[in-house]
Design a protein around this motif. Structure first.
Motif, mmCIF file in Angstrom:
data_model
loop_
_atom_site.group_PDB
_atom_site.id
_atom_site.type_symbol
_atom_site.label_atom_id
_atom_site.label_comp_id
_atom_site.label_asym_id
_atom_site.label_seq_id
_atom_site.Cartn_x
_atom_site.Cartn_y
_atom_site.Cartn_z
ATOM 1 N N VAL A 57 5.967 -31.234 9.544
ATOM 2 C CA VAL A 57 6.999 -30.401 10.164
ATOM 3 C C VAL A 57 7.413 -29.271 9.224
ATOM 4 O O VAL A 57 7.565 -28.122 9.629
ATOM 5 C CB VAL A 57 8.220 -31.262 10.550
ATOM 6 N N GLY A 58 7.586 -29.585 7.942
ATOM 7 C CA GLY A 58 8.075 -28.604 6.966
ATOM 8 C C GLY A 58 7.087 -27.513 6.624
ATOM 9 O O GLY A 58 7.473 -26.504 6.020
ATOM 10 N N SER A 59 5.808 -27.700 6.991
ATOM 11 C CA SER A 59 4.818 -26.665 6.691
ATOM 12 C C SER A 59 5.170 -25.347 7.359
ATOM 13 O O SER A 59 4.756 -24.280 6.901
ATOM 14 C CB SER A 59 3.421 -27.126 7.114
ATOM 15 N N LEU A 60 5.945 -25.384 8.448
ATOM 16 C CA LEU A 60 6.410 -24.152 9.083
ATOM 17 C C LEU A 60 7.234 -23.324 8.107
ATOM 18 O O LEU A 60 7.035 -22.113 7.981
ATOM 19 C CB LEU A 60 7.254 -24.468 10.318
ATOM 20 N N LEU A 61 8.158 -23.965 7.389
ATOM 21 C CA LEU A 61 9.042 -23.240 6.478
ATOM 22 C C LEU A 61 8.275 -22.667 5.293
ATOM 23 O O LEU A 61 8.616 -21.594 4.785
ATOM 24 C CB LEU A 61 10.170 -24.154 5.993
ATOM 25 N N ILE A 62 7.240 -23.377 4.848
ATOM 26 C CA ILE A 62 6.413 -22.829 3.769
ATOM 27 C C ILE A 62 5.743 -21.540 4.251
ATOM 28 O O ILE A 62 5.713 -20.531 3.548
ATOM 29 C CB ILE A 62 5.354 -23.856 3.314
ATOM 30 N N GLY A 63 5.223 -21.567 5.472
ATOM 31 C CA GLY A 63 4.646 -20.357 6.046
ATOM 32 C C GLY A 63 5.659 -19.249 6.209
ATOM 33 O O GLY A 63 5.336 -18.062 6.063
ATOM 34 N N CYS A 64 6.922 -19.623 6.468
ATOM 35 C CA CYS A 64 7.968 -18.615 6.675
ATOM 36 C C CYS A 64 8.192 -17.761 5.432
ATOM 37 O O CYS A 64 8.257 -16.528 5.525
ATOM 38 C CB CYS A 64 9.285 -19.288 7.075
ATOM 39 N N PHE A 65 8.324 -18.401 4.254
ATOM 40 C CA PHE A 65 8.611 -17.554 3.094
ATOM 41 C C PHE A 65 7.391 -16.767 2.639
ATOM 42 O O PHE A 65 7.519 -15.670 2.094
ATOM 43 C CB PHE A 65 9.337 -18.284 1.952
ATOM 44 N N VAL A 66 6.186 -17.290 2.911
ATOM 45 C CA VAL A 66 4.980 -16.507 2.635
ATOM 46 C C VAL A 66 4.893 -15.318 3.597
ATOM 47 O O VAL A 66 4.642 -14.176 3.198
ATOM 48 C CB VAL A 66 3.718 -17.388 2.751
ATOM 49 N N GLY A 67 5.130 -15.587 4.890
ATOM 50 C CA GLY A 67 5.052 -14.533 5.898
ATOM 51 C C GLY A 67 6.095 -13.451 5.704
ATOM 52 O O GLY A 67 5.811 -12.261 5.892
ATOM 53 N N ALA A 68 7.320 -13.842 5.320
ATOM 54 C CA ALA A 68 8.375 -12.850 5.089
ATOM 55 C C ALA A 68 8.001 -11.917 3.945
ATOM 56 O O ALA A 68 8.201 -10.698 4.031
ATOM 57 C CB ALA A 68 9.699 -13.554 4.789
ATOM 58 N N PHE A 69 7.439 -12.470 2.873
ATOM 59 C CA PHE A 69 7.041 -11.641 1.728
ATOM 60 C C PHE A 69 5.900 -10.698 2.110
ATOM 61 O O PHE A 69 5.967 -9.487 1.856
ATOM 62 C CB PHE A 69 6.621 -12.520 0.552
ATOM 63 N N LEU A 70 4.858 -11.234 2.735
ATOM 64 C CA LEU A 70 3.701 -10.403 3.077
ATOM 65 C C LEU A 70 4.060 -9.333 4.110
ATOM 66 O O LEU A 70 3.583 -8.200 4.034
ATOM 67 C CB LEU A 70 2.573 -11.282 3.615
ATOM 68 N N ALA A 71 4.938 -9.686 5.064
ATOM 69 C CA ALA A 71 5.301 -8.723 6.108
ATOM 70 C C ALA A 71 6.025 -7.527 5.522
ATOM 71 O O ALA A 71 5.795 -6.381 5.926
ATOM 72 C CB ALA A 71 6.174 -9.394 7.161
ATOM 73 N N GLY A 72 6.925 -7.778 4.575
ATOM 74 C CA GLY A 72 7.637 -6.676 3.947
ATOM 75 C C GLY A 72 6.702 -5.704 3.258
ATOM 76 O O GLY A 72 6.884 -4.481 3.334
ATOM 77 N N ARG A 73 5.686 -6.232 2.612
ATOM 78 C CA ARG A 73 4.718 -5.376 1.920
ATOM 79 C C ARG A 73 3.774 -4.697 2.912
ATOM 80 O O ARG A 73 3.492 -3.504 2.811
ATOM 81 C CB ARG A 73 3.900 -6.214 0.920
ATOM 82 N N LEU A 74 3.269 -5.476 3.887
ATOM 83 C CA LEU A 74 2.330 -4.901 4.855
ATOM 84 C C LEU A 74 2.987 -3.843 5.733
ATOM 85 O O LEU A 74 2.317 -2.927 6.211
ATOM 86 C CB LEU A 74 1.750 -6.014 5.735
ATOM 87 N N ALA A 75 4.297 -3.965 5.944
ATOM 88 C CA ALA A 75 5.003 -2.998 6.798
ATOM 89 C C ALA A 75 4.910 -1.593 6.246
ATOM 90 O O ALA A 75 4.880 -0.617 6.997
ATOM 91 C CB ALA A 75 6.469 -3.402 6.950
ATOM 92 N N ASP A 76 4.852 -1.456 4.909
ATOM 93 C CA ASP A 76 4.713 -0.138 4.297
ATOM 94 C C ASP A 76 3.273 0.367 4.347
ATOM 95 O O ASP A 76 3.035 1.571 4.274
ATOM 96 C CB ASP A 76 5.174 -0.178 2.828
ATOM 97 N N ALA A 77 2.317 -0.556 4.474
ATOM 98 C CA ALA A 77 0.914 -0.159 4.490
ATOM 99 C C ALA A 77 0.377 0.056 5.906
ATOM 100 O O ALA A 77 -0.377 0.999 6.158
ATOM 101 C CB ALA A 77 0.073 -1.227 3.777
ATOM 102 N N MET A 78 0.802 -0.819 6.838
ATOM 103 C CA MET A 78 0.235 -0.799 8.190
ATOM 104 C C MET A 78 1.203 -0.272 9.237
ATOM 105 O O MET A 78 0.778 0.120 10.326
ATOM 106 C CB MET A 78 -0.183 -2.221 8.591
ATOM 107 N N GLY A 79 2.476 -0.316 8.945
ATOM 108 C CA GLY A 79 3.478 0.057 9.935
ATOM 109 C C GLY A 79 4.213 -1.153 10.476
ATOM 110 O O GLY A 79 3.682 -2.266 10.497
ATOM 111 N N ARG A 80 5.454 -0.928 10.912
ATOM 112 C CA ARG A 80 6.279 -2.032 11.404
ATOM 113 C C ARG A 80 5.692 -2.640 12.676
ATOM 114 O O ARG A 80 5.593 -3.866 12.818
ATOM 115 C CB ARG A 80 7.696 -1.543 11.695
ATOM 116 N N ARG A 81 5.292 -1.791 13.620
ATOM 117 C CA ARG A 81 4.823 -2.285 14.909
ATOM 118 C C ARG A 81 3.534 -3.085 14.774
ATOM 119 O O ARG A 81 3.381 -4.146 15.391
ATOM 120 C CB ARG A 81 4.616 -1.112 15.872
ATOM 121 N N LYS A 82 2.591 -2.608 13.961
ATOM 122 C CA LYS A 82 1.314 -3.313 13.815
ATOM 123 C C LYS A 82 1.508 -4.690 13.175
ATOM 124 O O LYS A 82 0.834 -5.657 13.559
ATOM 125 C CB LYS A 82 0.339 -2.480 12.990
ATOM 126 N N VAL A 83 2.428 -4.788 12.209
ATOM 127 C CA VAL A 83 2.660 -6.095 11.580
ATOM 128 C C VAL A 83 3.343 -7.037 12.569
ATOM 129 O O VAL A 83 3.051 -8.237 12.599
ATOM 130 C CB VAL A 83 3.478 -5.941 10.281
#
Length: 469
Positions: A57-83
């Motif tokens: 069950v907790g594996s979701l939360l592990i994915g959450c903090f990884v996804g939040a970090f990567l999304a913030g970085r990818l948003a500057d490279a790919m754009g908000r909508r694409k991410v």
């Protein structure tokens, strides 16, 4: 078009954009809540122990903090909508695989993917809304994200209830020869597909387009939102807010003069971490368990959970009415003070309870009533303040140059704190008792009041280009 603070605003387009972006919040809540009705099915299908269930069950939360970090970085490279579109794909694939899995590790991988999508949506939906909404209504528009999160949680509980009722039990066979708990995951695919398709019909963030030098595209978006005259002015202001000598990078969170992390990022980290340290997700993740520990029956505990969800949604509408009038910081201070009082009231109730022959905490009728009032007032104070305001401020408080990088750091910290609180509560409650556990949350609420006073600056009505680092 309507007039807002001397500016023509295409409010219909703004509302359409907000409606689409906040589907990410709905999925955030839905994916977080769906697992509640599937735990017996998971244990049966995969032969899980309690520890194995916790990890699965907790594996979701592990994915959450990884996804939040990567999304913030990818948003500057790919754009908000694409991410966000990538997050929608992860939501969709994760839901389909979770419902289909017959191997635990495949389920965990799919749940991790879903968690990455949750983390990405949690930081990008409010940031995207902040970058397209007029300053004078930005807080109200972004607060809708919190309403959609809670609505998603509630929708998951309702869908799970009806699927289990239709099949007879979550582990019983339902439509197509599959157990009901598998359909609980597959049902997530419907809003995920809607999110993915709807994102095709809204524009990219004009701040991102200017950052990438795509000025003609940015001008088209801003003209649609605010009219041609305002669009020309906004493009100049947005251009001026970006450094011309380098692209946005993670190092932008560092102070080039004094060294170390910039004060504005520390302020964001305070908001991100203390939103979790006050213990709100103990109510959402372990509500039934908490109230049974406090002496209520299972049926009473489930009813209290439903009441907390309804109260949460109602409280967010109060935020919508106030956030752009009295501001963000006053609401945070009111919330910290209210949460501190109500959490310490719960500590009083738990401390003065008695233990039955089996060592289970029992509250008298008077203490039980006080605990119920205190808990629901605590939920009200959180959802009027720290619940939505943290997301509002993270989406708007950082300068354009560093918004993606700061969101990466703060989003990671928020979800990591969420993970620690979720994992530590059962251990703390069993080993230390509810009195000491809630004393910790109450102390954090008190500390949060003084941290807001010292580190948080008001952002009400300010243009994103005026935010200082």
């Amino acid at each position: 078009m309507i007039e807002a603070s001397g500016e023509r605003v295409n409010i219909a387009l703004v509302i359409a954009i907000v409606a689409v972006a906040t589907i990410g919040g709905l999925l955030f809540g839905y994916d977080s809540g769906a697992v509640n009705g599937t735990q017996e099915g998971l244990k049966s299908a995969f032969g899980l122990s309690e520890a194995g269930l916790g990890f699965t069950v907790g594996s979701l939360l592990i994915g959450c903090f990884v996804g939040a970090f990567l999304a913030g970085r990818l948003a500057d490279a790919m754009g908000r909508r694409k991410v966000m579109m990538l997050a929608a794909v992860l939501f969709l694939i994760g839901a389909l695989i979770q419902g289909s899995s017959h191997v635990q590790m495949l389920f965990v991988v799919a749940r991790f993917m879903g968690g990455m999508a949750v983390g990405a949506a949690s930081v990008l939906s409010p940031a995207y809304i902040s970058e397209v909404a007029p300053a004078n209504i930005r807080g109200r528009m972004t607060t809708i994200q919190q309403i959609m999160i809670i609505t998603g949680l509630t929708a998951a509980f309702v869908v799970n209830y009806y699927l289990a009722a239709a099949a007879g039990a979550s582990t019983s066979i339902w439509w197509g020869g599959y157990e009901a708990w598998r359909w609980m995951y597959w049902m997530q695919a419907i809003p995920a597909a809607v999110f993915l398709v709807a994102l095709l019909f809204i524009p990219e963030s004009p701040r991102y387009l200017v950052q990438k030098g795509r000025l003609d595209e940015a001008r088209i978006v801003l003209t649609r939102l605010f009219g041609p005259a305002a669009a020309a002015v906004k493009i100049r202001d947005i251009e001026a807010s970006f450094s011309k000598d380098h692209r946005p990078a993670l190092r932008d969170i560092l102070d080039p003069v004094k060294g170390g992390i910039r004060p504005i990022v520390w302020a964001g980290l305070v908001l991100a971490v203390f939103q979790q340290l006050v213990g709100i997700n103990v109510i959402f993740y372990y509500g039934a368990t908490l109230w049974q520990l406090a002496g209520f029956t299972e049926d009473q505990s489930l009813q209290i959970n439903i009441l907390s969800g309804v109260v949460s949604i109602a409280a967010c509408f109060v935020t919508i009415a106030l956030v752009d009038k009295i501001g963000r910081k006053p609401l945070l201070l009111i919330g910290s003070a209210g949460m501190a009082v109500t959490l310490w009231a719960l500590v009083y109730c738990f401390h003065n309870g008695t233990l039955d022959a089996a060592g289970k905490l029992q509250l008298s009728a008077e203490l039980g009533t006080l605990a119920l009032w205190a808990a629901n007032l605590y939920v009200v104070f959180f959802n009027v303040s720290w619940g939505p305001i943290m997301w509002v401020m993270l989406g708007e408080m950082f300068p354009n140059q560093m918004r993606g990088s700061a969101l990466a750091i703060c989003g990671f910290a928020q979800w990591f704190a969420n993970y620690l609180i979720a994992q530590s509560f059962p251990v703390m409650a069993a080993g230390l008792g509810l009195t000491i556990t809630y004393s910790f949350y109450g102390a954090c609420a008190v500390i949060s009041f003084f941290l807001v006073q010292k580190f948080i600056h008001e952002t009400k009505g300010k243009e994103l280009e005026d935010m200082q680092g």
